[in-house]
Scaffold this motif. Structure first.
Motif, short mmCIF file in Angstrom:
data_model
loop_
_atom_site.label_atom_id
_atom_site.label_comp_id
_atom_site.label_asym_id
_atom_site.label_seq_id
_atom_site.Cartn_x
_atom_site.Cartn_y
_atom_site.Cartn_z
N ASP A 76 39.20 -55.12 81.59
CA ASP A 76 40.13 -55.75 82.52
C ASP A 76 40.72 -57.01 81.88
O ASP A 76 40.81 -58.05 82.51
N GLY A 77 41.04 -56.90 80.60
CA GLY A 77 41.65 -58.02 79.90
C GLY A 77 40.67 -59.07 79.43
O GLY A 77 41.09 -60.17 79.04
N GLU A 78 39.35 -58.78 79.47
CA GLU A 78 38.38 -59.77 79.01
C GLU A 78 38.55 -60.03 77.52
O GLU A 78 39.02 -59.17 76.77
N THR A 79 38.15 -61.24 77.11
CA THR A 79 38.28 -61.63 75.70
C THR A 79 36.93 -61.44 75.01
O THR A 79 35.91 -61.97 75.46
N VAL A 80 36.94 -60.70 73.89
CA VAL A 80 35.72 -60.38 73.15
C VAL A 80 35.87 -60.89 71.72
O VAL A 80 36.86 -60.58 71.05
N LEU A 81 34.90 -61.69 71.27
CA LEU A 81 34.83 -62.13 69.87
C LEU A 81 33.97 -61.14 69.09
O LEU A 81 32.79 -60.95 69.41
N VAL A 82 34.54 -60.48 68.07
CA VAL A 82 33.82 -59.50 67.26
C VAL A 82 33.49 -60.14 65.91
O VAL A 82 34.39 -60.53 65.17
N VAL A 83 32.17 -60.26 65.59
CA VAL A 83 31.71 -60.86 64.33
C VAL A 83 30.96 -59.78 63.56
O VAL A 83 29.87 -59.37 63.95
N GLU A 84 31.57 -59.31 62.48
CA GLU A 84 30.99 -58.21 61.69
C GLU A 84 31.46 -58.37 60.25
O GLU A 84 32.67 -58.49 59.99
N ASP A 85 30.52 -58.39 59.29
CA ASP A 85 30.89 -58.61 57.89
C ASP A 85 31.42 -57.34 57.22
O ASP A 85 32.09 -57.43 56.20
N ASP A 86 31.12 -56.17 57.76
CA ASP A 86 31.65 -54.92 57.20
C ASP A 86 33.04 -54.68 57.78
O ASP A 86 33.19 -54.48 58.99
N SER A 87 34.06 -54.68 56.93
CA SER A 87 35.45 -54.60 57.40
C SER A 87 35.73 -53.28 58.12
O SER A 87 36.48 -53.24 59.11
N THR A 88 35.13 -52.18 57.65
CA THR A 88 35.38 -50.88 58.28
C THR A 88 34.79 -50.83 59.68
O THR A 88 35.45 -50.39 60.64
N VAL A 89 33.54 -51.29 59.81
CA VAL A 89 32.91 -51.30 61.13
C VAL A 89 33.66 -52.24 62.06
O VAL A 89 33.89 -51.93 63.24
N ARG A 90 34.09 -53.39 61.54
CA ARG A 90 34.83 -54.35 62.36
C ARG A 90 36.15 -53.73 62.83
O ARG A 90 36.56 -53.89 64.00
N LEU A 91 36.85 -53.01 61.95
CA LEU A 91 38.11 -52.36 62.30
C LEU A 91 37.91 -51.37 63.45
O LEU A 91 38.68 -51.35 64.42
N LEU A 92 36.85 -50.55 63.37
CA LEU A 92 36.61 -49.55 64.39
C LEU A 92 36.27 -50.18 65.74
O LEU A 92 36.77 -49.76 66.79
N ILE A 93 35.39 -51.20 65.72
CA ILE A 93 35.01 -51.85 66.98
C ILE A 93 36.23 -52.49 67.65
O ILE A 93 36.46 -52.33 68.86
N VAL A 94 37.02 -53.23 66.87
CA VAL A 94 38.20 -53.91 67.42
C VAL A 94 39.20 -52.89 67.96
O VAL A 94 39.77 -53.07 69.06
N ASP A 95 39.40 -51.79 67.25
CA ASP A 95 40.38 -50.79 67.68
C ASP A 95 39.96 -50.15 69.01
O ASP A 95 40.77 -49.96 69.91
N VAL A 96 38.66 -49.82 69.14
CA VAL A 96 38.17 -49.22 70.38
C VAL A 96 38.32 -50.19 71.54
O VAL A 96 38.76 -49.83 72.63
N LEU A 97 37.95 -51.45 71.31
CA LEU A 97 38.03 -52.43 72.40
C LEU A 97 39.48 -52.66 72.84
O LEU A 97 39.77 -52.82 74.04
N LYS A 98 40.40 -52.67 71.89
CA LYS A 98 41.81 -52.84 72.25
C LYS A 98 42.30 -51.66 73.09
O LYS A 98 43.04 -51.84 74.07
N GLU A 99 41.89 -50.43 72.68
CA GLU A 99 42.31 -49.26 73.44
C GLU A 99 41.77 -49.29 74.87
O GLU A 99 42.39 -48.76 75.80
N LEU A 100 40.61 -49.94 75.04
CA LEU A 100 40.00 -50.02 76.37
C LEU A 100 40.55 -51.18 77.20
O LEU A 100 40.10 -51.39 78.33
N GLY A 101 41.47 -51.94 76.64
CA GLY A 101 42.11 -52.99 77.42
C GLY A 101 41.50 -54.37 77.25
O GLY A 101 41.77 -55.27 78.07
#
Length: 783
Positions: free
Chosen positions: A662-687
């Motif tokens: 519902d538009g919440e703000t999430v800080l994603v901290v991950e040193d692996d760029s691929t894992v970080r990319l996937l987490i951020v992409d999923v969260l964006k798709e979920l709003g």
């Protein structure tokens, strides 16, 4: 044909050159000292021609290097074990090697040699070379033996006889005893003819072994020059000189006057004289020939008398010890202990202790002492145990090397198994993705699901293997709760029936009382299922599987010395089959990683090791009881929990629509760029609104800034500042902030109950993106 003749000629010339070099090397071997060089790293032995001659090796081959086993090939069987132990000490890091031993020549002759060597270490302080010299000391040993016998007996004339020969080597003094002209060699019969009839022969040629070894004998002779009858005493012994060959070394001395005195006293005191003489001889034999030290000391520790073996053990003449304190010969570090031992011995009774004495060459000798006391005299008996101590130390070093070798073998087995299984899984993933790319590029979009499923299945298998590795290493993240084991087992019955098949009957036996264990329910289910599958495979023709649970209390008496479990209360889950069973050797390796008795491709060998690691990480233990042909029982010991915690019941799953943000703000901290990319992409798709940071240092300014945050999703194992440290600082700065940890290796988060605080949750890598979305939604909507 001309070329063929030339080649043959060149071959003949090469053989002649090699033979000439071999002859030259053999001639060089006429010297005394020889040398060797043992390359420990390459396991190669080289040496000069003298060394080759002593060992009976080809000088030319030894010059180029031969396997190190040839170092022991010619050592006398009675000496080889002692020398192997000493060499093992050098290979384990000892510096000095000094031994005397026998070599058996090709003609079966025996030579005594003295070996002096040392170990050379590399930059890492590990031994890399073993070098030394070898000297033939056969003549010295024979001379020492002749001198020893002559000194002990107080002898005058000496003789040597080699078994099988009709001549005897004699000294000038022996010839004078028999009234003969001095010479070096006499016929045996010449000496025997001068002995009286009925008296023992000096050398009996009709007996293969001649006189009795180390025996005192007295006999009469008629001197050749003046015809006088004289009494002589003979003492000697045989020395082994080859396969079946012996050399007799003896001494003769005139005892005529002593015999005359004995004859004069015989009539008056025959019985007493005989008893005294027998007692004296026995005492003297024991005193002279004992391999143990005999000391007579006064109460102050001054040496009043000592037997001849002192010289053999300490290297100095025994007469040097007389009048001196035993403290003077005690190793410096042991002198205080020797003083205390003397004080205790002077008070009476027997006293046993082990202390070191100083050899003449400055080295220590370990002596096992026993003392007794009578009047003001202390009697000390000492046995040299230096060799036993050295062998014990060598054995300890050898055991340490063996343990290290076994550890390295286990590591090699582990890494090889991991590489094999992961290569199979990676092939399925990369191969499927490559096919997908080619088909999408070519516009062939039909039948893509088959390759997508193949990649996902391979990834799931890799994830399962990773979980097993973490369970084996006790580094998986356990969600430990109070679990009612009886209910858990009953809930698995349908799954177990489907897994076992129709040929195997399942029986569940539980106690009437509650069996409440403190553990991870999911991991316990996996462990029971794995044990059931192993039992099924052990019963190919069908059988019975029994699963039970009960409460037990382990005492120290119930725990074997090598078991890593503490006494206390446990819930025991037992899985018993009627299958083929295991041998003792198989049981010893059953929990080892990648050990399996199944054919290649039908088992990873991680099942039992995962179960063992899970039990150990839970604070419990695992045992196997089995006999070949009598089935197997595996027992899991899990700590008892006080009561069931109903508040930890899992939340119901949400449908996909409930996963949207519902538009919440999430800080994603991950040193692996691929894992970080996937987490951020999923969260964006979920709003969700997302902010990225690759480590704790870059995330900290965001946390401390004014930008609104609803949730922090952070890897636990970040470089530098780890995820837990970042979370603590974030909650301190923003009370009420929610944190979701992502972890794949739980070195510090092995127990979620100990690691997580209110407002925190955890998800374990690898995870499905739907599971991540569900966990984010749950933590944001939970109270």
């Amino acid at each position: 044909m001309l070329n063929e003749a030339r080649r043959k000629l060149m071959g003949i010339e090469a053989e002649i050159a090699a033979a000439r070099e071999r002859l030259e090397l053999t001639l060089e071997a006429a010297g005394a000292a020889s040398s060797w060089d043992w390359d420990i790293t390459a396991n190669q032995l080289s040496g000069d021609a003298r060394f080759a001659t002593l060992l009976g090796l080809d000088p030319l081959e030894l010059k180029s290097g031969v396997p190190t086993r040839h170092f022991f090939s010619s050592i006398h069987p009675e000496d080889v074990q002692r020398i192997r132990l000493a060499v093992t000490g050098i290979l384990a890091g000892a510096e000095i090697f000094s031994k005397e031993y026998r070599l058996v020549k090709r003609d079966r002759g025996i030579r005594w040699v003295r070996a002096e060597g040392r170990g050379i270490a590399g930059e890492d302080e590990e031994p890399i070379r073993f070098v030394g010299t070898l000297v033939d000391i056969t003549d010295q040993r024979l001379a020492q033996e002749r001198l020893r016998i002559a000194q002990e007996a107080g002898g005058i004339g000496t003789l040597e006889h080699v078994a099988g020969f009709a001549t005897v080597n004699v000294s000038d003094q022996l010839c004078r005893l028999f009234g003969l002209h001095p010479t070096k060699v006499l016929p045996v019969q010449t000496l025997n003819n001068l002995t009286h009839a009925g008296d023992p022969l000096i050398i009996d040629l009709d007996r293969p072994d001649g006189p009795q070894s180390v025996a005192d004998r007295e006999f009469r002779i008629t001197r050749a020059d003046d015809g006088k009858v004289r009494w002589l005493a003979q003492r000697g012994e045989y020395v082994e000189v080859g396969q079946g060959g012996r050399r007799y070394i003896g001494v003769l001395y005139d005892v005529t006057d002593a015999k005359a005195s004995q004859e004069q006293l015989r009539e008056a005191n025959l019985a007493l004289a005989e008893r005294a003489r027998g007692s004296m001889r026995e005492r003297n034999r024991m005193w002279r020939n004992s391999r143990d030290l005999f000391l007579v000391l006064n109460a102050s520790g001054d040496i009043k008398d000592v037997n001849p073996v002192w010289h053999e053990i300490l290297g100095s003449p025994s007469r040097w010890a007389l009048g001196r304190s035993i403290i003077d010969f005690t190793w410096p570090d042991d002198q205080i202990a020797m003083l205390k031992a003397l004080q205790a011995a002077a008070k009476g009774g027997r006293y046993d202790f082990e202390l070191r004495v100083k050899h003449e060459d400055g080295s220590p000798r370990w002596i096992s002492w026993r003392t007794s006391q009578e009047d003001d005299i202390i009697y000390g008996f000492g046995r040299d145990i230096t060799l036993e101590r050295e062998q014990a130390e060598t054995l300890k070093d050898t055991e340490a090397q063996l343990r290290q070798s076994q550890k390295m073998e286990a590591v090699g087995q582990l890494t090889g198994g991991i590489a094999h299984d992961f290569n199979n899984m990676l092939t399925g993933i990369t191969g499927a993705l490559a096919i997908l790319r080619r088909r999408i590029t070519a516009g062939r979009l039909d039948d893509l699901d088959r390759f997508i499923d193949a990649a996902i299945n391979s990834a799931h298998r890799a994830a399962s293997l990773t979980h097993r590795l973490l369970a084996f290493s006790r580094r998986q993240s356990l969600d430990r709760q109070a679990i009612e084991v009886n209910n858990l087992i009953h809930s698995m019955e349908d799954l177990l029936h489907r897994t076992l098949g129709e040929q195997i009957s399942l029986s569940v036996i539980v106690q009437s009382e509650d069996c409440c264990a403190f553990t991870d329910a999911n991991q316990l289910e996996n462990a029971i299922l794995n044990l059931a599958i192993n039992a099924r495979d052990a019963m190919p023709d069908g059988g019975k599987l029994t699963i039970g649970a009960e409460n037990v209390v382990l005492t120290k008496a119930d725990i074997s010395r090598n078991e890593e479990v503490k006494p206390g209360a446990y819930v025991v889950i037992s899985v018993r089959d009627t299958g083929t069973g295991m041998t003792a050797e198989t049981i010893a390796k059953a929990f080892d990683p990648f050990f399996t008795t199944k054919p290649i491709g039908q088992g990873t060998g991680l099942g039992l090791s995962m179960i063992y690691g899970f039990a150990q990480q839970s604070g419990g233990h695992a045992r196997i009881r089995s006999e070949l042909g009598s089935g197997t029982t595996v027992e899991l010991f899990l700590p008892v929990a006080a009561e069931i915690d109903e508040t930890n019941a899992p939340l119901p799953r949400r449908d996909s629509g409930a996963l949207m943000g519902d538009g919440e703000t999430v800080l994603v901290v991950e040193d692996d760029s691929t894992v970080r990319l996937l987490i951020v992409d999923v969260l964006k798709e979920l709003g969700y609104r997302t902010i990225e940071a690759e480590n704790g240092e870059k995330a900290l300014p965001i946390v401390e800034g004014s930008q609104h945050l609803d949730l922090v999703v952070s890897d636990v194992g970040l470089p530098g500042m780890n995820g837990r440290q970042l979370a603590e600082m974030a909650i301190r700065r923003r009370p009420g902030l929610r944190v979701l940890f992502v972890t794949g290796y739980a070195a510090t988060a092995a127990s979620r109950a100990d690691f997580l605080e209110p407002g925190m949750d955890m998800i374990t890598k690898p995870f499905a993106m739907d599971d991540l979305a569900r966990k984010v939604r749950e933590i944001l909507t939970s109270q």
